[in-house]
Structure formats: C-alpha cells, structure tokens
Design a protein around this motif. Structure first.
Motif: not given
Length: 221
Positions: A164-175
């Motif tokens: 999810s978008e919050p999960g991406f932010k939590y992991l600091d996932y940059r893609g």
C-alpha cells in the motif's frame, strides 16, 4: 517482511482465462495503474460482489490492526486499506475463501467458549489472549486450525500493508528511480590490485553529468 510476504502472491495471481491479454491490446494509464479492458472488466466484477459479512469485516479490521497497529511512524493496517485488500484477494483467489471464513468462525467459537461473547464484543485484553494463543502456539498446537489461520491471515495483512502507499512510505521504497553510483568501493579495488584513473573518475563519477552521454574518444581505453 514486505519482501517475504509479497512473494506469496506474485505467483498466485489468477488471470482471466476467458479473455487473455492479446498482442496489441491498449493499456490505459490511470495514475500509474495500467489495466487492459479485460482486466478492468474483471476488476469491476470483483468489486461489485461482497464476500465477508459486516461482522466478519469487523473482526478482520480488529485482527489486522493488532498485527499492524498505528504508531508514530505510520498508520494502522485498516487505515492503509488492508481489510479491503483481503476482501479483494479472497474474491480474486477463491481458494482463500474457506480457510478465511473458517478461521473467523473458529475465533468466534473460541471467544464464546472462553468469554461467552463474540470476538468483536469482548475486551481488548481478552482479544489479545485469543490472539496470543494463535500466534504463539505450543508445539502440539502449531497445526491447529487457529494457528494455521493466523499464519495465513498475518501473511495477507503484511502483504497488503507493504504493498500500500503507507507501506511504501514506511519502507522508504523509491521504486525504479535513478540514484548516484560512486564506483566500486576502494577496498574491493585494492583487493584486486586495481584503481580508477583519477582524471576519468572526476568526469565519469560526477553526479551533475550522470545524464549526459559519455564521449569516450577523449580517453584512452
């Protein structure tokens, strides 16, 4: 956790056998969510149906937020849309339906046995007693219905949250975003008796020019 859980469903996606993606199909871009017409039609069909009852969804929300609660760094699982993700998954992959529904029934039966009330009606302390029984079973209980359900449910929650978008932010996932590479570490170069040409290094490793095409004719190779 996110990497481990995501692998659970990458190989489990069900494609529409009646309407396979044909060469030349136009994929319409909608804010990064590209779908073919056949995929969009299937999504609409899935979203148009409901599987879990209101009582079951209430239990799912409680369980999901126990597994991923809100903290100072991120939102809870329910705020990230994990219950809706689980609802989608059980409709998209029907093999999850019986185990999920059976597990929810098991929790209510266990709650009734212990506290004479449905799981959604008992105190947080009593809810955690049941959760801890499922999450940390004794050796002879590891293959019990409650423990198996909780493991599967936890995997769904983690997968839903960290995609999810919050999960991406939590992991600091940059893609797939460009970064700056500053070359092979010096200790590795020394190990193999190699080193960079200092003049070349100043140009080739300059972050300001990383988008420019290198003119190798200026340097001896």
């Amino acid at each position: 956790m996110g990497g481990m859980a995501s692998s659970l469903f990458l190989g489990s996606c069900i494609t529409d056998k009646e309407a396979p993606i044909e060469e030349g199909d136009i994929i319409e871009e909608k804010e990064g969510y590209g779908r073919t017409p056949a995929e969009e039609e299937r999504d609409e069909e899935i979203y148009s149906k409901e599987f879990f009852s209101k009582e079951e969804m209430a239990t799912i929300i409680i369980l999901a937020d126990i597994i991923v609660p809100e903290d100072e760094e991120s939102v809870s699982a329910s705020e990230a849309g994990v219950p809706e993700f689980i609802e989608f998954i059980v409709k998209d992959i029907p093999g999850h339906q019986l185990p999920m529904r059976g597990g929810l029934l098991w929790i209510n039966r266990e709650s009734s046995k212990r506290f004479d009330a449905a799981f959604n009606e008992i105190s947080e302390e009593n809810q955690m007693e049941i959760i801890n029984h499922m999450a940390y079973p004794k050796d002879f209980e590891k293959n019990s219905q409650g423990s198996i359900f909780f493991r599967n449910f936890r995997d769904l929650v983690v997968t839903g949250y960290f995609t999810s978008e919050p999960g991406f932010k939590y992991l600091d996932y940059r893609g797939n975003t460009p970064n700056v590479w500053d070359g092979v570490p010096s200790h590795i170069l020394e190990k193999h008796g190699m080193k960079y040409d200092e003049d070349l290094l100043k140009v080739a490793m300059d972050p300001e020019t990383r988008n420019e095409v290198m003119d190798w004719n200026k340097y001896e190779v």
